[in-house]
Design a protein around this motif. Structure first.
Motif, PDB file in Angstrom:
ATOM      1  N   PRO A   1       0.823  -1.215   0.000  1.00 33.08           N
ATOM      2  CA  PRO A   1       0.000   0.000   0.000  1.00 33.08           C
ATOM      3  C   PRO A   1       0.857   1.265   0.000  1.00 33.08           C
ATOM      4  O   PRO A   1       1.944   1.288   0.575  1.00 33.08           O
ATOM      5  N   PHE A   2       0.352   2.291  -0.650  1.00 29.43           N
ATOM      6  CA  PHE A   2       1.013   3.588  -0.735  1.00 29.43           C
ATOM      7  C   PHE A   2       0.180   4.652  -0.039  1.00 29.43           C
ATOM      8  O   PHE A   2      -1.045   4.632  -0.118  1.00 29.43           O
ATOM      9  N   LEU A   3       0.861   5.601   0.572  1.00 30.87           N
ATOM     10  CA  LEU A   3       0.257   6.861   0.990  1.00 30.87           C
ATOM     11  C   LEU A   3       1.132   7.950   0.389  1.00 30.87           C
ATOM     12  O   LEU A   3       2.350   7.976   0.612  1.00 30.87           O
ATOM     13  N   ILE A   4       0.530   8.811  -0.393  1.00 28.28           N
ATOM     14  CA  ILE A   4       1.257   9.935  -0.982  1.00 28.28           C
ATOM     15  C   ILE A   4       0.517  11.205  -0.597  1.00 28.28           C
ATOM     16  O   ILE A   4      -0.654  11.366  -0.904  1.00 28.28           O
ATOM     17  N   ALA A   5       1.228  12.090   0.094  1.00 29.35           N
ATOM     18  CA  ALA A   5       0.664  13.378   0.500  1.00 29.35           C
ATOM     19  C   ALA A   5       1.398  14.478  -0.247  1.00 29.35           C
ATOM     20  O   ALA A   5       2.622  14.458  -0.347  1.00 29.35           O
ATOM     21  N   GLN A   6       0.645  15.436  -0.758  1.00 24.21           N
ATOM     22  CA  GLN A   6       1.237  16.513  -1.555  1.00 24.21           C
ATOM     23  C   GLN A   6       0.528  17.820  -1.241  1.00 24.21           C
ATOM     24  O   GLN A   6      -0.698  17.884  -1.266  1.00 24.21           O
ATOM     25  N   ASN A   7       1.297  18.856  -0.969  1.00 21.50           N
ATOM     26  CA  ASN A   7       0.739  20.184  -0.748  1.00 21.50           C
ATOM     27  C   ASN A   7       0.511  20.842  -2.101  1.00 21.50           C
ATOM     28  O   ASN A   7       1.427  20.916  -2.918  1.00 21.50           O
ATOM     29  N   ASP A   8      -0.703  21.310  -2.325  1.00 18.76           N
ATOM     30  CA  ASP A   8      -1.029  21.933  -3.611  1.00 18.76           C
ATOM     31  C   ASP A   8      -0.271  23.232  -3.850  1.00 18.76           C
ATOM     32  O   ASP A   8      -0.171  23.698  -4.977  1.00 18.76           O
ATOM     33  N   GLY A   9       0.307  23.814  -2.797  1.00 15.39           N
ATOM     34  CA  GLY A   9       1.083  25.039  -2.936  1.00 15.39           C
ATOM     35  C   GLY A   9       2.585  24.803  -2.904  1.00 15.39           C
ATOM     36  O   GLY A   9       3.354  25.741  -2.717  1.00 15.39           O
TER      37      GLY A   9
END
Length: 179
Positions: free
Chosen positions: A116-124
């Motif tokens: 399983p993957f968790l990818i978090a990304q800030n749109d800014g």
């Protein structure tokens, strides 16, 4: 226990991240760090990116400067980045051999790794291009990867991505332990 992949603002497609970031100063600085480290590791001449003085500047920035996000960099770093921005304005590592091949080889494949993957990304985020990460997530989904994608909405940008996604990250990890 099943292995997991946790990525907060991951630099997936390296060329896209070096060329797709919204801040040209950060792009120049990251290009300097990348080119310096790859030239050292792979034995590549920096002359493929410009003049000898451009290569010297890349080496100086890559060796001697550490920038802490959220603080003011040294004046020499600021001047070096400004000069490098101008010199690398029309340089695309994705079109120059051997840089494009090295970038491809060092970018993760968007495929199902069986975990399983968790990818978090800030749109800014101005360091890791959000559009590049979103495309990586889309490709992982198309390949059937087990994935949770978290879109971070905060003014902190890249430097606060881990802290801004900590609650969701901990919940996701707990869910892995729960099966």
């Amino acid at each position: 226990m099943t292995p997991i992949r946790l990525k907060v603002a991951p630099p997936t497609d390296l060329i896209e991240n070096l060329t797709g970031g919204t801040d040209p100063s950060i792009r120049a600085f990251l290009t300097a760090f990348t080119a310096h480290s790859w030239s050292q590791h792979y034995g590549i001449s920096l002359r493929t990116l410009g003049t000898r003085s451009t290569g010297d500047l890349i080496n100086r920035l890559g060796r001697n400067n550490c920038v802490t996000l959220g603080t003011k960099p040294r004046i020499g770093t600021i001047v070096g980045i400004a000069i490098l921005r101008a010199r690398l304005k029309n340089v695309d590592l994705g079109r120059i051999t051997p840089w494009k091949n090295i970038a491809r080889d060092n970018s993760p494949s968007a495929r199902d790794y069986g975990v399983p993957f968790l990818i978090a990304q800030n749109d800014g985020d101005t360091i890791v291009a959000p559009a590049t990460t979103k495309e990586f997530v889309r490709k992982l989904c198309r390949d059937g990867a087990r994935l949770k994608s978290v879109s971070i909405q905060s003014a902190g940008g890249h430097p606060t991505s881990a802290a801004d996604s900590a609650a969701e990250t901990l919940e996701w990890i707990e869910a892995r332990f729960q099966g």
